[in-house]
Design a protein around this motif. Structure first.
Motif, short mmCIF file in Angstrom:
data_model
loop_
_atom_site.label_atom_id
_atom_site.label_comp_id
_atom_site.label_asym_id
_atom_site.label_seq_id
_atom_site.Cartn_x
_atom_site.Cartn_y
_atom_site.Cartn_z
N ASN A 93 0.83 -1.20 0.00
CA ASN A 93 0.00 0.00 0.00
C ASN A 93 0.87 1.26 0.00
O ASN A 93 0.54 2.26 -0.65
N ALA A 94 1.99 1.21 0.70
CA ALA A 94 2.88 2.38 0.76
C ALA A 94 3.52 2.67 -0.58
O ALA A 94 3.88 3.83 -0.87
N THR A 95 3.66 1.66 -1.44
CA THR A 95 4.26 1.89 -2.75
C THR A 95 3.23 2.29 -3.80
O THR A 95 3.60 2.50 -4.96
N ALA A 96 1.96 2.39 -3.41
CA ALA A 96 0.91 2.81 -4.34
C ALA A 96 0.82 4.33 -4.46
O ALA A 96 0.07 4.84 -5.30
N ILE A 97 1.58 5.04 -3.63
CA ILE A 97 1.58 6.51 -3.69
C ILE A 97 2.15 6.96 -5.04
O ILE A 97 3.12 6.39 -5.54
N ASP A 98 1.54 7.99 -5.61
CA ASP A 98 1.96 8.46 -6.94
C ASP A 98 3.16 9.39 -6.82
O ASP A 98 3.08 10.60 -7.04
N PHE A 99 4.32 8.80 -6.51
CA PHE A 99 5.54 9.58 -6.41
C PHE A 99 6.03 9.98 -7.79
O PHE A 99 5.72 9.33 -8.79
N PRO A 100 6.86 11.04 -7.88
CA PRO A 100 7.52 11.36 -9.16
C PRO A 100 8.41 10.21 -9.59
O PRO A 100 8.87 9.40 -8.77
N ARG A 101 8.68 10.15 -10.89
CA ARG A 101 9.46 9.04 -11.44
C ARG A 101 10.85 8.94 -10.83
O ARG A 101 11.41 7.85 -10.70
N ALA A 102 11.43 10.06 -10.42
CA ALA A 102 12.79 10.07 -9.89
C ALA A 102 12.86 9.63 -8.44
O ALA A 102 13.95 9.55 -7.86
N VAL A 103 11.71 9.33 -7.84
CA VAL A 103 11.67 8.88 -6.45
C VAL A 103 11.48 7.36 -6.42
O VAL A 103 10.58 6.84 -7.08
N SER A 104 12.29 6.67 -5.67
CA SER A 104 12.21 5.22 -5.58
C SER A 104 11.29 4.80 -4.44
O SER A 104 11.53 5.16 -3.28
N GLU A 105 10.26 4.02 -4.79
CA GLU A 105 9.38 3.49 -3.76
C GLU A 105 10.10 2.48 -2.87
O GLU A 105 9.72 2.29 -1.71
N PHE A 106 11.11 1.80 -3.39
CA PHE A 106 11.92 0.92 -2.55
C PHE A 106 12.46 1.70 -1.35
O PHE A 106 12.42 1.23 -0.20
N ASP A 107 12.97 2.89 -1.63
CA ASP A 107 13.59 3.69 -0.57
C ASP A 107 12.55 4.34 0.34
O ASP A 107 12.70 4.33 1.56
N THR A 108 11.52 4.94 -0.25
CA THR A 108 10.55 5.66 0.57
C THR A 108 9.75 4.72 1.47
O THR A 108 9.40 5.08 2.60
N ALA A 109 9.46 3.51 1.00
CA ALA A 109 8.68 2.55 1.80
C ALA A 109 9.57 1.62 2.62
O ALA A 109 9.07 0.84 3.43
N GLY A 110 10.88 1.68 2.39
CA GLY A 110 11.79 0.81 3.12
C GLY A 110 11.68 -0.65 2.72
O GLY A 110 11.73 -1.54 3.56
N VAL A 111 11.55 -0.90 1.41
CA VAL A 111 11.44 -2.27 0.89
C VAL A 111 12.83 -2.79 0.56
O VAL A 111 13.57 -2.16 -0.19
N GLU A 112 13.17 -3.96 1.08
CA GLU A 112 14.49 -4.53 0.83
C GLU A 112 14.56 -5.10 -0.59
O GLU A 112 13.68 -5.83 -1.02
#
Length: 217
Positions: A93-112
């Motif tokens: 669910n945390a990676t479903a946020i519509d971040f800009p393309r230059a933002v990594s959902e791996f990093d923002t959500a803390g996904v290994e």
């Protein structure tokens, strides 16, 4: 008495909500991709997901609008489908946020992450099954794009395998329902398909994996 719905007379968003409340449950492709320069690795869930072909093995997800996953697949020709398991719900669910393309959902959500074997986008380390894919084709339809990817490699955590296949009970798949509703596996019903006895028929369900460790064509 039925309530009638006319898509031509309704707002497209309203009919979208109706349609996604009816076509349930839907499996979720947790798609990882990378930008062409390799600097940003993206991760997003897509709930319009299915198998498109078994020979060759092709899976398909749909991007409504031009999402980062679609752009990255178009630019690099590669993606990974990471299995969406119930224990991963909050991260998905945390990676479903519509971040800009230059933002990594791996990093923002803390996904290994973990490295893929045959493609550049990383795999989700905590996902029990992963499908590494190379783009086969894309099909534009209305406001959406269907992305077809040939599976060139798959990997499954051995703790989830029973009789040489991933067990749905152990995988605990997540599904998407209408609105903000999510579904879990619930009760599993077992009912064998009634076969048509034809000795000349080749049943793909009876084929076993060869254990080949290559990356496909």
């Amino acid at each position: 008495m039925r309530v009638e719905y006319d898509p031509e007379a309704m707002n497209s968003t309203a009919f979208y909500r109706f349609l996604t409340s009816v076509v349930v449950p839907r499996p979720i492709a947790w798609v990882s991709t990378t930008t062409p320069d390799g600097r940003t690795e993206n991760l997003a869930p897509h709930s319009f997901f299915s198998i498109a072909s078994t020979d060759p093995p092709i899976v398909q997800f749909t991007s409504i609008g031009r999402k980062d996953s679609l752009r990255n697949v178009e630019d690099t020709g590669e993606f990974v489908v990471n299995f969406s398991s119930e224990p991963l719900l909050q991260l998905i669910n945390a990676t479903a946020i519509d971040f800009p393309r230059a933002v990594s959902e791996f990093d923002t959500a803390g996904v290994e992450r973990e490295a893929s074997r045959c493609v550049r986008p990383p795999r989700v380390a905590g996902s029990p099954v992963v499908l590494e894919c190379r783009s086969h084709t894309t099909l534009h339809m209305g406001n959406s794009t269907l992305v077809f990817g040939r599976v060139v490699h798959a990997a499954a955590d051995e703790d989830y395998i029973v009789d040489n296949l991933p067990s749905s009970g152990l995988l605990r798949p997540l599904t998407k329902l209408g609105g903000d509703e999510w579904g879990t596996l619930g009760e599993v019903l077992h009912l064998s398909r009634i076969p048509y006895e034809d000795p000349g028929r080749d049943d793909p369900d009876e084929r076993n994996g060869s254990g080949h460790h290559g990356c496909g064509p």
